[in-house]
Enzyme design. Structure first.
Site, short mmCIF file in Angstrom:
data_model
loop_
_atom_site.label_atom_id
_atom_site.label_comp_id
_atom_site.label_asym_id
_atom_site.label_seq_id
_atom_site.Cartn_x
_atom_site.Cartn_y
_atom_site.Cartn_z
N LYS A 194 -5.54 9.17 -2.52
CA LYS A 194 -4.22 8.45 -3.94
C LYS A 194 -4.10 7.34 -4.28
CE LYS A 194 0.54 7.58 -4.80
NZ LYS A 194 -0.46 6.48 -5.90
N SER A 246 4.83 0.05 1.77
CA SER A 246 5.71 -0.84 1.55
C SER A 246 7.01 -0.17 3.12
CB SER A 246 7.17 -0.84 1.00
OG SER A 246 7.47 0.35 0.15
N GLU A 267 0.73 1.41 7.76
CA GLU A 267 0.34 0.26 7.56
C GLU A 267 1.35 0.08 6.71
OE1 GLU A 267 -0.47 -2.81 7.02
OE2 GLU A 267 -2.67 -2.56 6.32
N CYS A 301 -0.37 -8.13 3.60
CA CYS A 301 0.74 -7.49 4.69
C CYS A 301 0.62 -8.41 5.33
CB CYS A 301 0.72 -6.30 4.95
SG CYS A 301 -1.55 -5.91 5.04
N GLU A 398 10.08 -9.77 3.14
CA GLU A 398 8.18 -9.85 2.08
C GLU A 398 8.25 -10.14 1.08
OE1 GLU A 398 6.33 -5.88 2.74
OE2 GLU A 398 4.46 -7.46 3.49
#
Ligand code: NDP
Length: 495
Positions: A194, A246, A267, A301, A398
């Site tokens: 997806k 996330s 991850e 990231c 972040e």
């Protein structure tokens, strides 16, 4: 020579950094008006659709299918049926298909790069020089392992898991697809992937590549949709979930899978420390800092979003950094001169703006170079914050945008302590001329990847992944194959 002045060494330098427009043509991309779901090697109609847009000007690009729970179920069923044949193929046959996919990606590189920049907003020079070549390289690399699994894991008996459900984010759409699909296929699994809601188009173009490569139907299935499609995939009858995104959604998935026998790799987010010692090559470090945070608008990231500078070089470094920031060209992602493109979505822009406002409110000092942002689309100027305390939100959360927070340290111990003071642990950078210090720092830092005198370097042979809230499991290299295999170790160890 009218608009150049001469330095004492007589080499010409331009007075400013204005470049003539160098737009990449979009003609190579042929978009359909409406896309369905790619299931069992066929295009299936979805009941509902949503519009995907170009973040550079908010222009609609195409209608994309919103896969329902039933569609996800069909895709997983198709993958399960295809698994029987695919997993029994000799590895050398699987690798033939994968080499084909890699070659076609390389041949159609320009088309993919243009579409990636159009749909995602990243500068064409990055999609052309990084995303697409690296995606092809991952297929080439894992194609090489498909017929050597027993050598990759000697004295063990590697077997594929079955069907892998894979969920990817919007920051590197094609590259994340390759990171996920290539090792899974090499290991003999079939997949349902997806893509992210805002960037589905290169994954849909990839279906064309699968057909061109004559990959058997059902080995790779692509279901587009929003978070609910991702959630349906997590709950479906897959054997493994591989997720990049996330930390919040990663945790929700982990809770969902607790107590099931589905494998999971995550991850997740990061807040990387880029640590600059006073013995480093300063100009080289400044380039690394710029690349570390402004590459892909900071939608990375492992972005070096916390800069730790040794106090003795704080002033000259910040001065050089600000100077270098004035030369960054922000604008049309499809212009070959652009360094910083469009923010991926309105939602992401809102998040960046909220965190930047919090930074100002908490007392940090902001600097943005003068730059004229386009009127339409989603834009944010390259930003650096100084006077940042470790407790500020901009030093903790972040941001996932072109925003750098500068902090200082005096000793290597202090640098390590501050760098590790985050819930994340994905990556870090060290700038020093001392090899021994690099090794010492790399051992002390709780980060999956530590770059030394460089940043944001990727290679398919090299594993990537996190500690702490940055997730678990590795992608890339041999380590990236292992999560797609099961081992009948009892045979070897007599257990
Ligand atoms: P998400 O984690 O929401 O998205 C990642 C993928 O997961 C997307 O395909 C998303 O679909 C899908 N998804 C969303 N909800 C679920 C769910 N409940 N179950 C299964 N899959 C789901 O990231 P966002 O795009 O919302 O970005 C939010 C923040 O996350 C960013 O600001 C950034 O800080 C961070 N992020 C980190 C990334 C990384 O690589 N570490 C990558 C992307 C974001 P959909 O796109 O349709 O929502």
């Amino acid at each position: 020579m009218t608009d150049v002045e001469r330095r004492q060494d007589r080499s010409p330098v331009p007075q400013d950094w204005t470049y003539a427009p160098a737009p990449e043509s979009t003609e190579i991309v042929r978009l359909r008006e409406r896309y369905g779901l790619y299931v069992g090697g066929e295009w299936l109609d979805a009941k509902e659709h949503f519009t995907t847009i170009a973040p550079r000007d908010e222009a609609p690009l195409a209608e994309v299918g919103q896969a329902s729970e039933a569609d996800v179920h069909d895709a997983v069923t198709a993958a399960r049926e295809a698994f029987a044949g695919w997993s029994k193929l000799p590895g050398s046959e699987r690798s033939k298909y994968m080499f084909r996919i890699a070659r076609i990606l390389a041949e159609r590189a320009r088309e993919f790069a243009v579409l990636e920049s159009l749909n995602g907003g990243k500068p064409i020079k990055e999609s052309r020089d990084v995303d697409v070549p690296l995606a092809a390289a991952h297929f080439f690399y894992y194609a090489g392992w498909a017929d050597k699994l027993e050598y990759a894991f000697p004295n063990r008996t590697p077997k594929p898991l079955g069907v892998a459900g894979q969920i990817i984010p919007w920051n590197f759409p094609l590259l994340m697809l390759a990171w996920k699909i290539a090792p899974a296929l090499a290991a003999g699994n079939t997949v349902v992937l997806k893509p992210a809601e805002t960037t589905p188009l290169t994954a849909l173009l990839f279906c064309d590549v699968l057909r061109q490569a004559e990959l058997p139907g059902g080995v790779v299935n692509i279901v587009t949709g929003d978070g609910s499609t991702g959630a349906a995939l997590v709950d479906s009858d897959v054997d493994k979930i591989a997720f990049t995104g996330s930390t919040e959604v990663g945790k929700a998935i982990q809770r969902r899978l607790a107590g099931t026998d589905k494998r999971l790799t995550l991850e997740l987010g990061g807040k990387a420390a880029n640590i600059v010692f006073d013995d480093c090559a300063l100009d080289q470090a400044v380039e690394g800092i710029i690349n570390g945070i402004y590459f892909n608008q900071g939608h990375v990231c492992c972005a070096g979003s916390r800069l730790f500078v040794q106090e003795s070089i704080y002033e000259p470094l910040v001065e050089k950094l600000k100077q270098r920031m004035t030369t960054l060209r922000v604008g049309d992602p499809l212009d070959k001169n652009t360094d910083v493109g469009a923010i991926n979505s309105r939602e992401q822009l809102d998040r960046i703006e909220e965190l930047v406002a919090a930074g100002k409110e908490e007392g940090a000092e902001i600097y943005q170079p003068p730059c004229r942002l386009p009127e339409k689309g989603y834009w944010f100027a390259p930003t650096v914050f100084t006077n940042v305390a470790q407790s500020y939100r901009i030093a903790q959360e972040e941001i996932f945008g072109p925003v750098l927070s500068v902090l200082t340290f005096r000793t290597p111990d202090e640098a390590v302590e501050k760098a590790n003071n985050t819930p994340y642990g994905l990556s870090a950078g060290v700038w020093t001329e001392k090899g021994s210090r690099i090794l010492w720092m790399a051992q002390k830092m709780r980060a999956g990847v530590v770059w030394a005198n460089t940043f944001n370097r990727f290679d398919p042979t090299s594993p990537f992944g996190g500690y702490k809230e940055s997730g678990f499991g590795r992608e890339g290299g041999l380590h990236g194959l292992e999560p797609y295999l099961t081992f009948d170790d009892s045979e070897t160890f007599g257990g």
